[in-house]
Design a protein around this motif. Structure first.
Motif, mmCIF file in Angstrom:
data_model
loop_
_atom_site.group_PDB
_atom_site.id
_atom_site.type_symbol
_atom_site.label_atom_id
_atom_site.label_comp_id
_atom_site.label_asym_id
_atom_site.label_seq_id
_atom_site.Cartn_x
_atom_site.Cartn_y
_atom_site.Cartn_z
ATOM 1 N N LEU A 39 49.961 -25.309 -21.286
ATOM 2 C CA LEU A 39 48.842 -26.130 -21.736
ATOM 3 C C LEU A 39 48.445 -25.809 -23.171
ATOM 4 O O LEU A 39 48.157 -26.698 -23.977
ATOM 5 C CB LEU A 39 47.630 -25.933 -20.820
ATOM 6 N N VAL A 151 47.607 -27.151 -14.398
ATOM 7 C CA VAL A 151 48.759 -27.892 -13.882
ATOM 8 C C VAL A 151 49.527 -27.004 -12.910
ATOM 9 O O VAL A 151 49.625 -25.795 -13.107
ATOM 10 C CB VAL A 151 49.717 -28.373 -14.999
ATOM 11 N N ASP A 155 50.903 -31.877 -10.138
ATOM 12 C CA ASP A 155 49.473 -32.151 -10.152
ATOM 13 C C ASP A 155 48.811 -31.539 -11.382
ATOM 14 O O ASP A 155 49.129 -30.413 -11.786
ATOM 15 C CB ASP A 155 48.814 -31.586 -8.891
ATOM 16 N N GLY A 156 47.887 -32.290 -11.972
ATOM 17 C CA GLY A 156 47.153 -31.796 -13.119
ATOM 18 C C GLY A 156 45.689 -32.154 -13.033
ATOM 19 O O GLY A 156 45.304 -33.089 -12.313
ATOM 20 N N CYS A 186 53.334 -20.859 -11.585
ATOM 21 C CA CYS A 186 54.498 -21.703 -11.856
ATOM 22 C C CYS A 186 55.791 -21.004 -11.464
ATOM 23 O O CYS A 186 56.765 -21.654 -11.080
ATOM 24 C CB CYS A 186 54.547 -22.064 -13.339
ATOM 25 N N VAL A 191 56.615 -26.303 -11.901
ATOM 26 C CA VAL A 191 55.748 -27.255 -12.588
ATOM 27 C C VAL A 191 56.624 -28.281 -13.294
ATOM 28 O O VAL A 191 57.659 -27.938 -13.877
ATOM 29 C CB VAL A 191 54.808 -26.539 -13.591
ATOM 30 N N LEU A 195 54.099 -32.801 -17.471
ATOM 31 C CA LEU A 195 52.713 -32.784 -17.016
ATOM 32 C C LEU A 195 51.869 -31.821 -17.853
ATOM 33 O O LEU A 195 50.708 -32.097 -18.144
ATOM 34 C CB LEU A 195 52.662 -32.394 -15.535
ATOM 35 N N ALA A 196 52.471 -30.692 -18.242
ATOM 36 C CA ALA A 196 51.754 -29.757 -19.104
ATOM 37 C C ALA A 196 51.419 -30.414 -20.440
ATOM 38 O O ALA A 196 50.343 -30.198 -21.003
ATOM 39 C CB ALA A 196 52.592 -28.501 -19.323
ATOM 40 N N ILE A 199 48.349 -32.951 -19.857
ATOM 41 C CA ILE A 199 47.039 -32.315 -19.683
ATOM 42 C C ILE A 199 46.635 -31.554 -20.941
ATOM 43 O O ILE A 199 45.481 -31.619 -21.387
ATOM 44 C CB ILE A 199 47.056 -31.383 -18.458
#
Length: 258
Positions: A39, A151, A155-156, A186, A191, A195-196, A199
């Protein structure tokens, strides 16, 4: 603002909601980024690219080969380097005009409070509840807005906790410190890499909006992303009247102890 800056940030300056005044606020701001991983990478890179004048990266880990699938601030050549230092190098490559402070440490509550004294906004890009709660407590104490993301798997989630606003909850209102929440890593759960990026980018966007003072922040709302279906869910979050961190009665006691 000099001619180079006017060119570099011209696409921001063209926006009525930002303009020269807003870009000047960004250049004068200090963003504290806790965690330089999945992130923290996209968040810090967009903060630097967008002209946030000072960015402090706090992370006690080193770059590992397994990080590179999602932690885009780092490279194969920097495996083994401290993530904070690797991130500093990446941010200077994007924008050499910003000031980047790299701290290889796992900051405790007292240290976080110290770091936040000069911060305009804090981005929690950490991966465990102990750090998240320490960051939240320090933000409440320092009266600095917090942009928190997380994350795992597909899902985040992302939200803003701005207790400068009387109606805004803190992180502990949503996830109580004594709650039965289990940290999931993770390294064991996996992960989905993009997605990272999604977010972390949203965290940067919320942080910059707060600095500029434009738009409506995510304070009081939790955004959830199901990356499998690519569906967003927005949940309203209220301040808990007896929260031991941010309610006035408990906050005053906490401040007295510090």
């Amino acid at each position: 603002m000099n001619d180079n800056q006017l060119l570099r940030y011209s696409r921001h300056i063209l926006l009525d909601e930002i303009g020269i005044e807003g870009q000047t606020r960004l250049l004068a701001a200090h963003a504290l980024v806790i965690g330089a991983g999945g992130l923290g990478s996209p968040a810090a890179m967009y903060l630097a690219a967008g002209g946030v004048g000072r960015i402090t990266l706090v992370d006690d880990d080193a770059v590992d080969l397994t990080n590179l699938q999602r932690q885009i601030m780092h490279s194969t050549a920097r495996i083994g380097q401290p993530k904070a230092e690797s991130g500093k190098q990446a941010l200077y490559e994007i924008n050499p005009e910003v000031e980047v402070v790299a701290l290889r440490e796992r900051a405790d509550l007292a240290r976080l409070v110290e770091l936040m004294r000069s911060a305009s906004v804090v981005l929690d890009c950490s991966d465990n509840f102990a750090t998240r709660h320490a960051v939240n407590r320090a933000c409440v104490q320092a009266k600095v807005p917090l942009v928190a993301g997380a994350v795992i798997r597909f899902d985040g989630q992302v939200s803003v906790f701005d207790t400068r606003l009387p109606e805004s909850p803190c992180y502990a209102c949503l996830f109580p410190e004594d709650g039965k929440f289990e940290d999931v890593a993770c390294s064991t759960m996996g992960v989905f890499a993009p997605l990272a990026g999604v977010i972390g980018s949203l965290q940067a966007a919320e942080a910059m909006k707060l600095i500029v003072g434009t738009g409506r922040s995510l304070a009081g709302r939790l955004l959830l992303l199901d990356g499998r279906a690519m569906e967003w869910t927005s949940i309203g979050v209220a301040r808990h009247g007896t929260c031991p961190v941010c309610s006035s009665r408990f906050a005053a006691h906490f401040q007295a102890r510090l």
